[in-house]
Every structure is written in C-alpha cells, then in structure tokens.
Write a protein that holds these residues in place. Sequence first.
Motif, short mmCIF file in Angstrom:
data_model
loop_
_atom_site.label_atom_id
_atom_site.label_comp_id
_atom_site.label_asym_id
_atom_site.label_seq_id
_atom_site.Cartn_x
_atom_site.Cartn_y
_atom_site.Cartn_z
N TYR A 26 36.15 -12.71 38.79
CA TYR A 26 35.12 -12.51 39.81
C TYR A 26 33.91 -11.83 39.17
CZ TYR A 26 39.10 -13.29 42.90
OH TYR A 26 40.21 -13.83 43.51
N LEU A 27 32.73 -12.27 39.56
CA LEU A 27 31.50 -11.72 39.01
C LEU A 27 30.45 -11.64 40.12
CD1 LEU A 27 29.83 -10.97 36.38
CD2 LEU A 27 29.08 -13.35 36.40
N GLY A 28 29.73 -10.53 40.15
CA GLY A 28 28.65 -10.37 41.11
C GLY A 28 27.45 -9.71 40.46
N LYS A 29 26.25 -10.12 40.87
CA LYS A 29 25.01 -9.54 40.35
C LYS A 29 24.01 -9.38 41.48
CE LYS A 29 25.19 -11.60 35.68
NZ LYS A 29 24.42 -12.38 34.68
N VAL A 30 23.20 -8.32 41.36
CA VAL A 30 22.06 -8.18 42.25
C VAL A 30 20.92 -7.58 41.43
CG1 VAL A 30 22.76 -5.86 43.05
CG2 VAL A 30 21.26 -7.27 44.47
N ARG A 31 19.71 -8.06 41.71
CA ARG A 31 18.54 -7.63 40.93
C ARG A 31 17.39 -7.28 41.85
NH1 ARG A 31 17.02 -12.28 37.89
NH2 ARG A 31 15.55 -12.76 39.55
N PHE A 32 16.71 -6.21 41.51
CA PHE A 32 15.53 -5.79 42.24
C PHE A 32 14.37 -5.70 41.25
CE2 PHE A 32 19.25 -3.97 44.26
CZ PHE A 32 19.08 -4.34 45.59
N ARG A 91 2.82 -1.67 36.41
CA ARG A 91 3.91 -1.50 35.47
C ARG A 91 5.13 -2.24 35.99
NH1 ARG A 91 1.05 3.19 35.76
NH2 ARG A 91 0.32 4.09 33.77
N HIS A 92 5.45 -3.32 35.31
CA HIS A 92 6.54 -4.17 35.80
C HIS A 92 7.88 -3.52 35.51
CE1 HIS A 92 8.51 -7.78 37.07
NE2 HIS A 92 9.18 -7.85 35.92
N GLN A 93 8.78 -3.54 36.51
CA GLN A 93 10.13 -3.03 36.34
C GLN A 93 11.13 -3.96 37.01
OE1 GLN A 93 10.87 1.33 36.47
NE2 GLN A 93 8.86 1.46 37.49
N ALA A 94 12.36 -3.93 36.49
CA ALA A 94 13.44 -4.70 37.10
C ALA A 94 14.74 -3.93 36.89
CB ALA A 94 13.54 -6.08 36.47
N LEU A 95 15.61 -4.02 37.88
CA LEU A 95 16.91 -3.35 37.85
C LEU A 95 17.97 -4.35 38.27
CD1 LEU A 95 18.26 -0.49 37.47
CD2 LEU A 95 18.14 -0.29 39.97
N GLU A 96 18.99 -4.52 37.42
CA GLU A 96 20.04 -5.50 37.73
C GLU A 96 21.41 -4.86 37.55
OE1 GLU A 96 19.91 -9.85 36.57
OE2 GLU A 96 21.53 -9.15 35.24
N LEU A 97 22.26 -5.03 38.57
CA LEU A 97 23.62 -4.52 38.54
C LEU A 97 24.59 -5.68 38.45
CD1 LEU A 97 25.69 -2.18 38.87
CD2 LEU A 97 25.53 -2.57 41.36
N LYS A 98 25.53 -5.59 37.51
CA LYS A 98 26.58 -6.60 37.36
C LYS A 98 27.94 -5.94 37.54
CE LYS A 98 28.04 -8.18 33.31
NZ LYS A 98 28.17 -8.93 32.03
N LEU A 99 28.78 -6.55 38.37
CA LEU A 99 30.16 -6.11 38.57
C LEU A 99 31.08 -7.28 38.25
CD1 LEU A 99 29.78 -4.32 42.04
CD2 LEU A 99 29.74 -3.25 39.78
N GLY A 100 32.19 -7.01 37.57
CA GLY A 100 33.11 -8.07 37.23
C GLY A 100 34.55 -7.59 37.23
#
Length: 782
Positions: free
Chosen positions: A271-277, A285-294
């Motif tokens: 199982y894998l899940g991701k969410v990105r903001f 100032r460009h920013q990105a945040l990504e969380l991955k759970l597996g």
Amino acid sequence: MHGDFPRPAPRCASLRSAIPAFLLSALLASSAVGQSAEKPPVADPATRQSTSPTEPEAEPPPETPAPAAGTATSASLRLFDALLVVGDSDAARRLPGSAHVINQEQLDRQGYGDLHRILAQVPGVIVQEEDGFGLRPNIGLRGTGVERSQKITLLEDGVLIAPAPYSAPAAYYSPTAGRLSGVEVRKGSSSIRQGPFTNGGALNLLSTGIPERLRARVSIEAGEDQARRARGWVGGASERVGWLFETYQAEHGGFKDLDGGGDTGFELEDYLGKVRFTSRPDARRHQALELKLGATDQHGDETYLGLTRRDFDLTPYRRYAASQGDVIDADHEQIQLNHLYAPSARFELTTAVYRNDFARNWYKLDRVAGAAIADVLERPEAFAAELSVLRGEQDSAPGALLARNNRREYYGRGVQTIARLDLGAAGSGVRHDLELGLRWHEDEEDRFQEDDRYQMLGGRRVLTALGQPGSQDNRVAEAQAFSVFAQDVLTIGRFTLTPGVRVESIDLRRNDFGRSDPGRAGGGLVVRDNSLTEVIPGLGVDYQVGQGSVFLGVHRGFAPPAPGSVEEVEAESSVNYEAGYRWAKGAARAEVIGFFNDYDNLLGTDTLSSGGGGTGDQFNGGEVEVRGLEAALAFERRLGARYSLPVRLAYTFSEGEFGTSFLTAFEDWAPEVRRGDDLPYLPQHHLHAALSLRASRWAAHVDATWVDEMRTSAGSGAPLETERIPSHGKLDFRLERDVSERFTLSVQALNVTDEVYVAARRPAGLRPGLPRSLVVGLRFDF
C-alpha cells in the motif's frame, strides 16, 4: 504452529487504514481549491523531470526518444528531482559516468514483477536468482558481490531503503517491483553523491508519482499455479494540492512440489499513499511539501533447503519433506516527508525526512542430526542417513531436525538535504552547477532468535521441543552516520568537468547480550565499538564529439565494515577507473564503457543465505582486481507506415581475481585463497536482447537473457561440479492489444522454452528458476 512470525500487525494495520483516510481529506481539499494551474519553473527544464506518471500517448516516431519515467508536461510537476540519482534519459547521456534509466514505458512493455528480470537490460548489473520470483533480490554492480544486495546503495525515491544500510546492509527487503514507475542505475565516478556504498554504485527505485490531473489505472493478471496480481492507483492534483493512493496485491501457489503436500508460494500486499501541497503560482518563493506513507506485508512458504544434484536432475521442482513448515513473514512500513524551497531559478533546497521499519522472521530448517543441511546436499554419499530423513523416507530420533526461528527487527531513519546552485554567469557560455548535500542517518538490527527441535515420523515433521527465545542469537547492532558531499558540474564549450567529494563519518556498536540472558539484564553483555571517517573523492570528465561524447572517471570506492566482527576488519576500499564513449541520434543510442576496480581490501560477510552460520561477521579479502566491459545499443526501425521495430542490446564482460593468498573461514572463499583465484558469483559474460514489433493497436515483445557459468567458491581453472552454476538462458514473450483507448489486453509467457536451470547453489543445495509460466492480464486507464 510455533515459529509463526509475531507480526507487528497493529502498526501496519493502523498505517494501512490511515492512508485512505488521509488521502480522502486531501482529495476533498483538492476539489475545493479548483482546477490545476501551471506554476513557474524552478530550474532549467532541460535537466528536470518529474516522478509522476505520464498521460497515455501515441507511439513516438522513430526519431523521438521514449519519455523518461513520469516525465512531466507541466513545470508544476518538476519537484524533488534532487532526490533522483540520474534524471531522464537525456540527463543520463550528459553524465561523465555510467547511468541508465528504465522508464514507465519500458516497465509496461516488459510487465515484470521481478526486479531481477527488470535489471537484466542494464549492463554492469549482476543478479543472483533465488526463489524464482525475485522477492529478495541479490544485486551487484561491477563485481561488488550480489548477496542480498548488501554492497550497493539501495534507494527508493532518493532515500536509503535497505532495512539497516550501515549496521546490517543485507537487504531482505526491497521495494515491490510490480508497483515501480521507474528505475535508475548510476555507476562510476558520477555516483559520488550517493553513499555509503560507492564501489559499485547506486540503484534508485521510483514509486508512482502524483499525476497532474485526476487519473486512475487498474491492472489485473492471472496465470498458472494460481498466480494472481492486481495493481491499482488513483490520484490527481488541483492548483495547490495533489494526492495519490496505490495498492499492489500478488499471490502465487508455488511451482515446487513439497513431499507430502503443502504450499510453496507467497502472498504479498503493498500500500502506498502520497499527498502534496504547493505554494501559490504567483508566490515569490516557491515551496512544495509531499508526504509519502507505505506499508508492505509478505508471507512466503519458502525454504533454504534445496536438492542434491541427482534429485535436481530427476525432479528439479521437488521440495523435500523436511522443509514442511518453513516460512518467511515480513512487514515493512515507511514514511517520507519531502520539502522543496526554491526562492529563485538559480537556487533550490530539497530536504527529505524518512523512517523505515522492517520486521521479519524466516522460520526454516537448519540442521539434521547435527549436520548442516548444506553439507548433506553437497556430499550426499557421506550423509546417506541424514538425506533419507530430509526426504522423509526414514524416521529420525526426536529432535534430529533443527529449525531456526530467525527473528529480526530493523529500523532506519534520517534526514538529508541537498542544495543546488546555478553559479553560471549570464551570457558567458559557461555552465556552473554546484550541489551540496548532507545526511544524518541512524539504523539498528535487533536479533532475538532460538532453535526448535523436530522429529521425522512417517514423512511428517513433528515438533518435539521448543527453544528458549533468545537462546540462539540475542544481540543488537547499531549505527550512526553523518555524511556530506559536494559535487560541481562545470561546462565550458564541449568540456564538462565534474569533481566531487564525499565524507562519511560512522559510529558502529554491537551489543551482544548472550544466549543465557533472554531478558537482556546485561549481566553478560559484550559491547564492541568501532568508528571511522572516510574521505571519498571522485572526478569525471566529458568531451562532446559530434553526436557523442567521450568520458573518463576516477573515484574512490568505499563500503563500511559491519559492527562487532570477531575478526579485525578494515573498511572495504578501492580506486575505480572507467572510460567510455556514448553516442545518440534521435531514438538510436549506443555506448561502450571499460572499467577497472582496484581493491585495497574486499570484505566478505557471513550470512545464512550465503551458506554460512549467519553470524554477520566480516572477513578481509585483501587486494582484488575487477575489470570489465559494458556495451549497450538501442535503435528503432520503421517497417512501412504501420510498424516499428525497437531493438535493445546489452552486454557485460566481467572478471575478478584475488591479489593475495590467505586462509579464511568465510564460506564463499574457504578454506584457502591463492593469488590469482577468481572471484565467486561473477559470470564472465552476460547478454540481454529485447525486440519489439509495434503497430498502432498492438505490440509483441521478446526479452532474452543469457548468463555465463559462474563459480560459487573462489578458485582457479575449471570449477568442480559442486562449485559451479552452469550457464543458462531465459526467453520471455509478451503480446499486448489495445481493445480501446483505455483498455489493454495482454498475454505473457515467462521462460517460453521451459528451460530447467540452476538458479542458485547457496545456501543449501540446488534450486531451480521459474519454469514456463503463462499469465493473462487486463489494464484499464481512466
């Protein structure tokens, strides 16, 4: 039965249930924000790529290279690419060293769920099969050794993924091959930014990325021996929120026949899940945040017990009765948080925080009547009575069969950050790209094991005595490491100069509580510490010549020692050289590379899977030379207006020999090594060929691999029959038909010729590769 794995079910179950809920909230947020909008680029688009899946598209014309894994069509998706070890195929061709990318299109074409088969197309990669399914890959690069992939830097999405890469690098876990969106292989001086293992290089396995709009894919396959696979993912993105959920399920009834009946296959859930903001499109100032759970859960009815040569010749897919009850259970869960900060097009900072937890228990037969099962199968004439017990033909005394409860738990966690700076002056014609990185990492292996006793009665394994938990092995190995690297890419006209340096500072500890202290009170605690700091420099030079380039590289190879070896061991170190030429024009490309690895000291590690005692102790191998040649060719021909014929060829020549003579207890070298002896498990020749015939609605693919014979023990001249894996070949075929724009039907045959071959001789006896296997599949894209 006793020996079942005490699974960390609450942890994994909670994580698996948390992923859908977490992503549901992200989906609602995504819907509320509105439609997606393109963000400003954060760097030069020519050198950036996404790890997101691509849209289905028509067949590329011959002059257009196949898209890289997850290549983005929008600048909004070029995020976290500092975590890649290569980039796309164009980036690989510009590196002053060996680099290869297997993209999503190639993975779809092959349709494999076995990482060994996927990597066969990459020159310089050596694999050792084990179970026929590739569930526990054994991978080496340029003669590093293949055992449990312990001599390569194994990554998923740019972070260390082996359960305990410093304290116990033998990787009994590897990311599930069937859910990958791409594979990157980097060797030579260009791999200095990855570590800690730099003798061979780095292997980065890419997970499915977040798509730029709402998309889904479902694939279902079924075949012989109750083989079933299913993969599905769904994801999407709005202006500032992206999400993805994926699952991969596989099971197989097994292709071996267990004496007395029983399962020999496996079950796997992933199982894998991701969410990105991301920040607003107009943010300064460009920013990105990504969380991955597996999370991954695996159960396999697998054993270390193979066959004698005679029994293999008669019934290669037989499994002896004494392996009844042998089983491996494993749980893995991961969390990774990535952050990108890009205040300008000339600077970006990528940070990843990660943790991996892995628990496994391989409950398996180890000895019979006091004799190691490997000795019985290698010399059956000297152990006739013991062999009869293994076969279930003869009853044994109570407790004659010893099964090890090989319980281990691991964790690895850390934080790494990479700064990328464009220092080139505008209009100067000089490109100057600097990368600075650091990583803090710690990991641990906890062994708490015991042996149980069985009796063979009427062909059945009957439990007679339970072992005291912790009475066989009771210890904890720990590591803390801090590493930094700097790599500069300076391009002036046709020249590209890439100097780099890596520093690894490592503290290792082994706490041995002893077999008589299961409560770990510490009365008999033995602590072994060692620390080291290593400087690992490298330099690559590339010169463009017409449609191609010539490159040279030299770098220091390094592999850290394991904590607490009984023998006083040194770190593994070498000086590695390579020189090559690569050429590309349209869809055609070719390369040839020569390499020479000059080891000051080679390390061997005692593991059960290598036929040893499983102590984890390491042994010095002294001076070793490994040399070889890698060649690759790819092109595509048009056959009239309707058909195209893509062709890929890869060839590896390797040889390695010891430069010193010594006595050793290490199983693969024992008992004596003489100067000039060949390295074991290093085939001299390895050849792969892939041929496809494609039309607008259908495609046929053929993959062929041939591996030369190899030794299983150090030596010279023709190997003994008991120390030899014969050469063998595999031929796979796959046919695909696009029934509609979104619906694809496939038929695949693995090992079409039904070749019976020896896949492995270690740890105990001969084991076969996968026989001919037919699979039918359906794929839906939404």
